[in-house]
Design a protein around this motif. Sequence first.
Motif, PDB file in Angstrom:
ATOM      1  N   GLY A   8       7.094  -3.881  -9.359  1.00  0.00           N
ATOM      2  CA  GLY A   8       7.019  -5.309  -9.941  1.00  0.00           C
ATOM      3  C   GLY A   8       5.603  -5.704 -10.067  1.00  0.00           C
ATOM      4  O   GLY A   8       5.468  -6.978 -10.530  1.00  0.00           O
ATOM      5  N   ASN A   9       4.675  -5.200  -9.559  1.00  0.00           N
ATOM      6  CA  ASN A   9       3.352  -5.690  -9.857  1.00  0.00           C
ATOM      7  C   ASN A   9       2.745  -5.749 -11.144  1.00  0.00           C
ATOM      8  O   ASN A   9       3.411  -5.261 -12.220  1.00  0.00           O
ATOM      9  CB  ASN A   9       2.332  -4.542  -9.227  1.00  0.00           C
ATOM     10  N   GLN A  51       0.720  -1.065   0.039  1.00  0.00           N
ATOM     11  CA  GLN A  51       0.117   0.154   0.001  1.00  0.00           C
ATOM     12  C   GLN A  51       0.919   1.391  -0.048  1.00  0.00           C
ATOM     13  O   GLN A  51       0.515   2.397  -0.641  1.00  0.00           O
ATOM     14  CB  GLN A  51      -0.923  -0.101   1.248  1.00  0.00           C
ATOM     15  N   ARG A  52       1.841   1.108   0.789  1.00  0.00           N
ATOM     16  CA  ARG A  52       2.790   2.102   0.831  1.00  0.00           C
ATOM     17  C   ARG A  52       3.574   2.499  -0.493  1.00  0.00           C
ATOM     18  O   ARG A  52       3.519   3.728  -1.056  1.00  0.00           O
ATOM     19  CB  ARG A  52       3.829   2.124   1.860  1.00  0.00           C
ATOM     20  N   ALA A  53       3.668   1.682  -1.083  1.00  0.00           N
ATOM     21  CA  ALA A  53       4.482   1.405  -2.392  1.00  0.00           C
ATOM     22  C   ALA A  53       3.570   2.163  -3.435  1.00  0.00           C
ATOM     23  O   ALA A  53       3.844   3.222  -4.300  1.00  0.00           O
ATOM     24  CB  ALA A  53       5.221   0.386  -2.917  1.00  0.00           C
ATOM     25  N   VAL A  87       3.948   6.484 -18.240  1.00  0.00           N
ATOM     26  CA  VAL A  87       3.405   5.718 -17.141  1.00  0.00           C
ATOM     27  C   VAL A  87       4.295   4.506 -17.069  1.00  0.00           C
ATOM     28  O   VAL A  87       4.441   3.818 -16.060  1.00  0.00           O
ATOM     29  CB  VAL A  87       1.905   5.338 -17.930  1.00  0.00           C
ATOM     30  N   ALA A  88       4.823   4.036 -18.296  1.00  0.00           N
ATOM     31  CA  ALA A  88       5.673   2.992 -18.120  1.00  0.00           C
ATOM     32  C   ALA A  88       6.817   3.012 -17.287  1.00  0.00           C
ATOM     33  O   ALA A  88       7.484   2.233 -16.720  1.00  0.00           O
ATOM     34  CB  ALA A  88       5.961   2.515 -19.813  1.00  0.00           C
ATOM     35  N   ASP A  89       7.516   4.249 -17.508  1.00  0.00           N
ATOM     36  CA  ASP A  89       8.763   4.609 -16.686  1.00  0.00           C
ATOM     37  C   ASP A  89       8.344   4.640 -15.140  1.00  0.00           C
ATOM     38  O   ASP A  89       9.249   3.973 -14.370  1.00  0.00           O
ATOM     39  CB  ASP A  89       9.025   6.192 -16.991  1.00  0.00           C
ATOM     40  N   SER A  90       7.019   4.830 -14.987  1.00  0.00           N
ATOM     41  CA  SER A  90       6.670   4.870 -13.550  1.00  0.00           C
ATOM     42  C   SER A  90       6.407   3.639 -12.992  1.00  0.00           C
ATOM     43  O   SER A  90       6.789   3.091 -11.984  1.00  0.00           O
ATOM     44  CB  SER A  90       5.319   5.675 -13.144  1.00  0.00           C
ATOM     45  N   ARG A 138       4.611  -8.941 -17.458  1.00  0.00           N
ATOM     46  CA  ARG A 138       3.803  -8.051 -16.289  1.00  0.00           C
ATOM     47  C   ARG A 138       2.329  -7.915 -16.665  1.00  0.00           C
ATOM     48  O   ARG A 138       1.466  -7.445 -16.001  1.00  0.00           O
ATOM     49  CB  ARG A 138       4.560  -6.819 -15.818  1.00  0.00           C
ATOM     50  N   ILE A 139       2.124  -8.033 -18.049  1.00  0.00           N
ATOM     51  CA  ILE A 139       0.719  -7.486 -18.419  1.00  0.00           C
ATOM     52  C   ILE A 139      -0.396  -8.835 -18.265  1.00  0.00           C
ATOM     53  O   ILE A 139      -0.230  -9.832 -18.812  1.00  0.00           O
ATOM     54  CB  ILE A 139       0.506  -7.383 -19.982  1.00  0.00           C
ATOM     55  N   GLN A 140      -1.190  -8.686 -17.193  1.00  0.00           N
ATOM     56  CA  GLN A 140      -1.989  -9.929 -16.698  1.00  0.00           C
ATOM     57  C   GLN A 140      -3.287 -10.042 -17.619  1.00  0.00           C
ATOM     58  O   GLN A 140      -3.607 -11.232 -17.835  1.00  0.00           O
ATOM     59  CB  GLN A 140      -2.402  -9.507 -15.247  1.00  0.00           C
TER      60      GLN A 140
END
Length: 277
Positions: free
Chosen positions: A198-199, A123-125, A190-193, A243-245
């Motif tokens: 790692g979500n 949550q903090r991340a 957005v990609a850079d962020s 990472r794309i789910q």
Amino acid sequence: MARQGNAAPVIIKRKKVVGEHGHHGGAWKVAYADFVTAMMAFFLLMWLLNATTEKQRKGIADYFDPVIAVNRISGGGDGAFGGESMFSEDVLAQTGTGASAARPTEQRQAMGLTGDAEAAAEQRALEDLDSALRATSGESMTMERLMRHVVTRITDEGLVVELFDLPDSPLFIPASATATPLLKELMQVVADSFRLVGNQVAVQGFVPSFPITLIENPVWALSAERALGARALLQGAGLDPERIQRVTGYADRRPAVNDPMALRNNRLELVLLRTGR
């Protein structure tokens, strides 16, 4: 001198002055403060009992036990690492409870580190990443122009980054899935962020409603094509394809405003998913 016969007699009245009740002092204040402190401690205890697991309560009880042994295992320990695994901690830094959030052992979980701590760290991340994205709007005129199209929010699903059309600058060529240069720049930001964590990521496409006079309503196909195009742009901007789910087109089924045909409903949602979502 002789007393005059017609002189009025002198009458002396003695009044008994009864003193007021003595001052009670501040003893009642001390008693009241003790009462309030005891009630606060009681409610804290009730909250702890309700908000902690059995292992956490055991750890709290052990902390206040004055006769608890420093190590429950006798000389030599239980194995080479005294019950720990060499992989139970990825880093040397500790959290204050005696363990970090990475793969805690059962013994360390009893000291208060469970999945709740991992969820709190996640949550903090997400909150930090949300703040970082918001802060980029003031970096330059270009970023300020781009961030006009961005709204972020944290939900039960994760961090949602919403990209939407404005009247003077659309994200896609109207009625098509062809991205404008503006959307490509936004996807790079957005990609850079997203690379900072790692979500997993979900991509969702939305479009406004079309007039009902159309023979074939293109909302489903168009929203899906735009979501797929956004996925390709994310990967082209450096996001790991693994990472794309999921990629989903929601057509006009979830409007952002009351008017289903409003331009504001023309949007993409890029969701940084929580663990397990």
